[in-house]
Scaffold this motif. Structure first.
Motif, short mmCIF file in Angstrom:
data_model
loop_
_atom_site.label_atom_id
_atom_site.label_comp_id
_atom_site.label_asym_id
_atom_site.label_seq_id
_atom_site.Cartn_x
_atom_site.Cartn_y
_atom_site.Cartn_z
N PRO A 1 0.82 -1.21 0.00
CA PRO A 1 0.00 0.00 0.00
C PRO A 1 0.86 1.27 0.00
CG PRO A 1 -0.66 -1.50 1.76
CD PRO A 1 0.60 -2.04 1.17
N LEU A 2 0.37 2.30 -0.64
CA LEU A 2 1.11 3.55 -0.76
C LEU A 2 1.47 4.12 0.61
CD1 LEU A 2 2.33 5.71 -2.53
CD2 LEU A 2 0.08 6.79 -2.68
N TYR A 3 0.53 4.04 1.58
CA TYR A 3 0.83 4.61 2.90
C TYR A 3 2.01 3.91 3.56
CZ TYR A 3 -1.94 0.69 4.72
OH TYR A 3 -2.43 -0.55 5.01
N GLN A 4 2.17 2.62 3.29
CA GLN A 4 3.30 1.88 3.85
C GLN A 4 4.60 2.32 3.17
OE1 GLN A 4 2.61 -2.29 4.16
NE2 GLN A 4 4.67 -2.75 4.82
N LEU A 5 4.57 2.51 1.87
CA LEU A 5 5.74 3.01 1.15
C LEU A 5 6.13 4.39 1.64
CD1 LEU A 5 4.86 1.82 -2.46
CD2 LEU A 5 6.58 0.85 -0.92
N LYS A 6 5.13 5.24 1.91
CA LYS A 6 5.41 6.58 2.44
C LYS A 6 6.06 6.48 3.81
CE LYS A 6 1.71 9.13 0.11
NZ LYS A 6 0.46 9.88 0.31
N ALA A 7 5.57 5.58 4.65
CA ALA A 7 6.14 5.40 5.98
C ALA A 7 7.61 4.98 5.88
CB ALA A 7 5.35 4.37 6.78
N GLU A 8 7.92 4.08 4.96
CA GLU A 8 9.30 3.65 4.76
C GLU A 8 10.16 4.81 4.26
OE1 GLU A 8 10.76 0.74 5.58
OE2 GLU A 8 8.83 0.19 6.45
N PHE A 9 9.59 5.61 3.38
CA PHE A 9 10.30 6.79 2.87
C PHE A 9 10.66 7.73 4.02
CE2 PHE A 9 9.98 11.22 1.39
CZ PHE A 9 11.02 11.25 0.48
N PHE A 10 9.69 8.00 4.88
CA PHE A 10 9.95 8.92 6.00
C PHE A 10 10.89 8.30 7.03
CE2 PHE A 10 6.24 11.23 4.32
CZ PHE A 10 6.82 12.48 4.23
N LYS A 11 10.89 6.98 7.17
CA LYS A 11 11.87 6.33 8.04
C LYS A 11 13.28 6.58 7.52
CE LYS A 11 9.21 2.37 9.60
NZ LYS A 11 9.15 0.91 9.60
N THR A 12 13.41 6.55 6.20
CA THR A 12 14.72 6.82 5.59
C THR A 12 15.20 8.21 5.97
OG1 THR A 12 14.23 5.37 3.73
CG2 THR A 12 15.95 7.01 3.38
N LEU A 13 14.28 9.15 6.07
CA LEU A 13 14.63 10.52 6.43
C LEU A 13 14.80 10.70 7.94
CD1 LEU A 13 12.21 12.49 4.08
CD2 LEU A 13 14.59 11.85 3.67
N GLY A 14 14.55 9.64 8.71
CA GLY A 14 14.50 9.74 10.16
C GLY A 14 15.83 9.68 10.87
N HIS A 15 16.87 10.21 10.28
CA HIS A 15 18.18 10.25 10.95
C HIS A 15 18.79 11.63 10.69
CE1 HIS A 15 22.31 9.38 11.99
NE2 HIS A 15 21.90 8.24 12.54
N PRO A 16 19.25 12.29 11.76
CA PRO A 16 19.80 13.65 11.59
C PRO A 16 20.93 13.74 10.58
CG PRO A 16 19.56 13.12 13.92
CD PRO A 16 19.24 11.86 13.15
N ALA A 17 21.80 12.75 10.54
CA ALA A 17 22.91 12.79 9.58
C ALA A 17 22.41 12.73 8.15
CB ALA A 17 23.89 11.64 9.85
N ARG A 18 21.38 11.93 7.91
CA ARG A 18 20.84 11.84 6.54
C ARG A 18 20.17 13.14 6.14
NH1 ARG A 18 19.90 6.12 8.09
NH2 ARG A 18 17.75 6.53 8.70
N ILE A 19 19.47 13.76 7.06
CA ILE A 19 18.86 15.07 6.76
C ILE A 19 19.95 16.09 6.45
CG2 ILE A 19 17.55 17.01 7.74
CD1 ILE A 19 15.78 14.65 6.99
N ARG A 20 21.02 16.10 7.25
CA ARG A 20 22.11 17.06 7.01
C ARG A 20 22.75 16.82 5.64
NH1 ARG A 20 23.42 21.57 6.38
NH2 ARG A 20 25.54 22.23 6.83
N VAL A 21 22.96 15.56 5.29
CA VAL A 21 23.52 15.24 3.98
C VAL A 21 22.62 15.77 2.87
CG1 VAL A 21 23.93 13.33 2.36
CG2 VAL A 21 24.88 13.23 4.67
#
Length: 116
Positions: free
Chosen positions: A4-24
Motif C-alpha cells: 500500500p502507498l501509505y506503507q511506502l510513504k512510511a518507509e520513505f519517511f523512516k529513511t529521512l528519520g536520521h539527523p545525519a541523513r537530513i544534514r547530507v
C-alpha cells in the motif's frame, strides 16, 4: 499483492528519520559534494557517513559519480530539496505556535480574589 502507498510513504519517511541523513540532503540541496567534504559538515565518522549515504542511495534519493578516486554525491531529484524546504516551513509554524504558548505560560496571572 502490491505494498500500500501509505506503507511506502512510511518507509520513505523512516529513511529521512536520521539527523545525519537530513544534514547530507541539506548539503546536497546546495550542490554536489564529495564524501570528504561532507564529513566535517555532517559531524560523524567517515565510516558512519558512508553507511548513511548507502541508505540514501538504496532509497533512490542520491546518486554518485566517480572522478578518479573521489566519489561525488548529488540528489536524484530537486523535489528532495523542495521537501526539506516544506519541512522547514512546517516546523517554523509549529515552533512559532509553541513559542506563543510558552509566552502565555510566562505571563503573570493575577491572584484569585476570595470573597469571605
Amino acid at each position: 499483492m502490491s505494498t500500500p502507498l501509505y506503507q511506502l510513504k512510511a518507509e520513505f519517511f523512516k529513511t529521512l528519520g536520521h539527523p545525519a541523513r537530513i544534514r547530507v540532503l541539506e548539503l546536497l540541496s546546495e550542490r554536489e559534494h564529495a564524501v570528504a567534504e561532507m564529513v566535517a559538515e555532517v559531524g560523524i565518522e567517515p565510516a558512519n557517513l558512508s553507511q548513511q549515504l548507502a541508505v540514501l542511495r538504496r532509497a533512490g534519493l542520491v546518486t554518485t559519480r566517480k572522478a578518479g578516486s573521489t566519489v561525488y554525491y548529488t540528489l536524484t531529484s530537486p523535489q528532495v530539496a523542495e521537501l526539506l524546504v516544506v519541512a522547514r516551513q512546517i516546523l517554523s509554524g509549529v515552533l512559532s505556535g509553541q513559542i506563543e504558548l510558552l509566552a502565555d505560560l510566562h505571563t503573570p496571572v493575577p491572584p484569585v480574589q476570595r470573597s469571605g
